[in-house]
Write a protein that holds these residues in place. Structure first.
Motif, PDB file in Angstrom:
ATOM      1  N   LYS A  23     -16.341 -87.673 -39.336  1.00 31.77           N
ATOM      2  CA  LYS A  23     -16.549 -87.730 -37.888  1.00 31.77           C
ATOM      3  C   LYS A  23     -16.693 -86.329 -37.295  1.00 31.77           C
ATOM      4  N   LEU A  24     -16.038 -85.350 -37.894  1.00 33.43           N
ATOM      5  CA  LEU A  24     -16.187 -83.960 -37.454  1.00 33.43           C
ATOM      6  C   LEU A  24     -17.592 -83.457 -37.762  1.00 33.43           C
ATOM      7  N   PHE A  25     -18.108 -83.793 -38.945  1.00 33.12           N
ATOM      8  CA  PHE A  25     -19.435 -83.342 -39.357  1.00 33.12           C
ATOM      9  C   PHE A  25     -20.557 -84.000 -38.553  1.00 33.12           C
ATOM     10  N   THR A  26     -20.267 -85.167 -37.962  1.00 28.92           N
ATOM     11  CA  THR A  26     -21.349 -85.934 -37.338  1.00 28.92           C
ATOM     12  C   THR A  26     -21.130 -86.207 -35.847  1.00 28.92           C
ATOM     13  N   TYR A  27     -20.169 -85.524 -35.241  1.00 29.66           N
ATOM     14  CA  TYR A  27     -19.852 -85.800 -33.829  1.00 29.66           C
ATOM     15  C   TYR A  27     -21.049 -85.557 -32.920  1.00 29.66           C
ATOM     16  N   HIS A  28     -21.932 -84.635 -33.320  1.00 30.61           N
ATOM     17  CA  HIS A  28     -23.067 -84.253 -32.482  1.00 30.61           C
ATOM     18  C   HIS A  28     -24.261 -85.190 -32.627  1.00 30.61           C
ATOM     19  N   LEU A  29     -24.213 -86.102 -33.582  1.00 29.64           N
ATOM     20  CA  LEU A  29     -25.366 -86.959 -33.833  1.00 29.64           C
ATOM     21  C   LEU A  29     -25.411 -88.131 -32.845  1.00 29.64           C
ATOM     22  N   LYS A 256      -9.354-105.225 -42.066  1.00 27.76           N
ATOM     23  CA  LYS A 256      -7.914-105.387 -42.231  1.00 27.76           C
ATOM     24  C   LYS A 256      -7.195-104.052 -42.403  1.00 27.76           C
ATOM     25  N   ARG A 257      -7.942-103.035 -42.761  1.00 27.21           N
ATOM     26  CA  ARG A 257      -7.305-101.760 -43.098  1.00 27.21           C
ATOM     27  C   ARG A 257      -8.079-100.567 -42.548  1.00 27.21           C
ATOM     28  N   LYS A 258      -8.416-100.615 -41.282  1.00 32.88           N
ATOM     29  CA  LYS A 258      -9.173 -99.530 -40.664  1.00 32.88           C
ATOM     30  C   LYS A 258      -8.348 -98.261 -40.623  1.00 32.88           C
ATOM     31  N   ILE A 259      -8.981 -97.162 -41.005  1.00 35.80           N
ATOM     32  CA  ILE A 259      -8.342 -95.854 -41.024  1.00 35.80           C
ATOM     33  C   ILE A 259      -9.039 -94.973 -39.987  1.00 35.80           C
ATOM     34  N   PHE A 260      -8.317 -94.049 -39.416  1.00 37.23           N
ATOM     35  CA  PHE A 260      -8.810 -93.294 -38.263  1.00 37.23           C
ATOM     36  C   PHE A 260     -10.142 -92.600 -38.495  1.00 37.23           C
ATOM     37  N   PHE A 261     -10.404 -92.140 -39.726  1.00 41.97           N
ATOM     38  CA  PHE A 261     -11.621 -91.361 -39.942  1.00 41.97           C
ATOM     39  C   PHE A 261     -12.827 -92.231 -40.311  1.00 41.97           C
ATOM     40  N   GLY A 288     -40.324 -86.631 -55.334  1.00 45.33           N
ATOM     41  CA  GLY A 288     -40.274 -87.946 -54.721  1.00 45.33           C
ATOM     42  C   GLY A 288     -38.895 -88.504 -54.446  1.00 45.33           C
ATOM     43  N   PHE A 289     -37.835 -87.731 -54.734  1.00 44.76           N
ATOM     44  CA  PHE A 289     -36.462 -88.239 -54.576  1.00 44.76           C
ATOM     45  C   PHE A 289     -35.640 -87.328 -53.672  1.00 44.76           C
ATOM     46  N   ALA A 290     -34.704 -87.951 -52.933  1.00 48.12           N
ATOM     47  CA  ALA A 290     -33.739 -87.186 -52.144  1.00 48.12           C
ATOM     48  C   ALA A 290     -32.460 -88.000 -51.996  1.00 48.12           C
ATOM     49  N   TYR A 291     -31.358 -87.285 -51.852  1.00 51.16           N
ATOM     50  CA  TYR A 291     -30.065 -87.914 -51.548  1.00 51.16           C
ATOM     51  C   TYR A 291     -29.563 -87.349 -50.233  1.00 51.16           C
ATOM     52  N   TYR A 292     -29.230 -88.241 -49.307  1.00 56.41           N
ATOM     53  CA  TYR A 292     -28.761 -87.821 -47.983  1.00 56.41           C
ATOM     54  C   TYR A 292     -27.312 -88.244 -47.766  1.00 56.41           C
ATOM     55  N   SER A 293     -26.602 -87.409 -47.030  1.00 61.71           N
ATOM     56  CA  SER A 293     -25.218 -87.707 -46.684  1.00 61.71           C
ATOM     57  C   SER A 293     -25.170 -88.432 -45.344  1.00 61.71           C
ATOM     58  N   CYS A 294     -23.979 -88.796 -44.916  1.00 62.29           N
ATOM     59  CA  CYS A 294     -23.833 -89.500 -43.641  1.00 62.29           C
ATOM     60  C   CYS A 294     -24.132 -88.595 -42.447  1.00 62.29           C
TER      61      CYS A 294
END
Length: 336
Positions: A23-29, A256-261, A288-294
């Motif tokens: 959530k810190l890495f993506t707060y601006h998205l 059932k088990r939500k965690i804050f992050f 032709g390939f790529a891997y993307y993070s959240c």
């Protein structure tokens, strides 16, 4: 041993960092719904697997709302039709949504083949194949499907691979198409042991390791497919694996088990939607390939996935299990 321990430590750190600080890495998205506000996807044919809940549901809805022709490929046809009707009702005074439902059960190879046959009979291009459906049997001991495969490997890798291979002719009909696989950062914790995909392992394998391994080998399969297409000078199909983040979904009993992050499912759909629709993704493709993070940026892949020889082993084992000829891809390409 020290090298192996360091590798495990580095892999665990990658998973921990990507999850706890996501959530810190993506707060601006922007939210997923905002990614497509200025896009018109009219005319694009899109298949989304596992689209009755979680990430798949939100992905399918946003892409349909942007004008694409969306096929919800799922086991629960009744639920999918009800969902599609609700979406259409939401916008019936504004536009017509092009959403249909087709049955697809990844546990059954015959269901995968039937789905692909029905789609191919339409003889139309497929612009986006979003492979989202998957399983994580938390806490369960090692189990095998009726096809003789470890259940995670079957649902998360082998069946989606079969679907991808059977839909290649339709993907090749489009001027440019993308295969988006909803992967996971936990692929860093996976192992590549093809001899145990369809036989019991020497040691007890926990569900998390089985899940991680299935995600790792499917990424390697996609990378091998992209490389083979590139070698044949066919760059029309782009293969992208994407980590949606640590998300609360039915997959992990997150409700059932939500965690804050953790993300909710709508937040988890952001990076798959970005990878499916953003023009900038093409800038980061390697053969032709790529891997993307959240974070909607290129992510770091496991060392094993960087090894093209190891990826070729995964490719060959997958073909062998599916009883497809070694020259299957060449035959498909030669017919185009």
């Amino acid at each position: 041993m020290a090298f192996k321990d360091n590798l495990i430590l580095m892999s665990s750190w990658e998973v921990w960092k990507e999850s706890v600080f996501q959530k810190l890495f993506t707060y601006h998205l922007p939210p997923a719904s905002a990614l497509l506000q200025s896009k018109d996807l009219s005319g694009l044919n899109v298949i989304v697997t596992g689209s009755t809940s979680g990430i798949g549901l939100h992905t399918a809805k946003e892409i349909a709302m942007a004008g694409a022709n969306v096929t919800m490929a799922c086991r629960n046809v009744k639920a999918a039709k009800e969902i599609a009707s609700m979406w259409k009702e939401e916008v019936h005074n504004i536009r017509v949504l092009n959403v249909e439902v087709m049955e697809l059960d990844l546990v059954s190879f015959s269901s995968v083949r039937q789905f692909a046959d029905e789609w191919e009979q339409r003889d139309k291009p497929l612009h986006l194949l979003i492979s989202n459906a998957g399983m994580l049997a938390l806490g369960e001991s090692e189990k095998f499907t009726s096809e003789g495969l470890e259940q995670h490997m079957h649902v998360n890798h082998v069946a989606p691979s079969l679907l991808t291979l059977l839909l290649l002719p339709s993907l090749l009909k489009a001027p440019s198409s993308r295969i988006i696989h909803v992967n996971s950062v936990v692929h860093h914790l996976g192992v590549v042991e093809p001899q145990y995909w369809n036989s019991k392992s020497d040691q007890s394998i926990c569900s998390i390791e089985a899940y991680a391994s299935s995600k790792l080998v499917h990424m390697m399969f996609l990378k091998s497919l992209a490389s083979k297409l590139s070698d044949r000078n066919n760059a029309s199909i782009q293969c992208i694996a994407v980590h949606p983040g640590a998300v609360c979904t039915n997959l992990n009993e997150g409700s059932k088990r939500k965690i804050f992050f953790m993300y909710d499912a709508a937040e988890g759909s952001r990076s798959p939607i970005f990878c499916a629709t953003s023009d900038s993704v093409t800038e980061n493709l390697v053969k032709g390939f790529a891997y993307y993070s959240c974070s909607c940026k290129p992510g770091k892949v496991a060392a094993k996935a960087e090894d093209l020889d190891a990826c070729s082993v995964v490719w060959q084992k997958t073909l062998d299990i599916l009883e497809l000829k070694d020259d299957y891809l060449s035959q498909v390409l030669d017919k185009q």
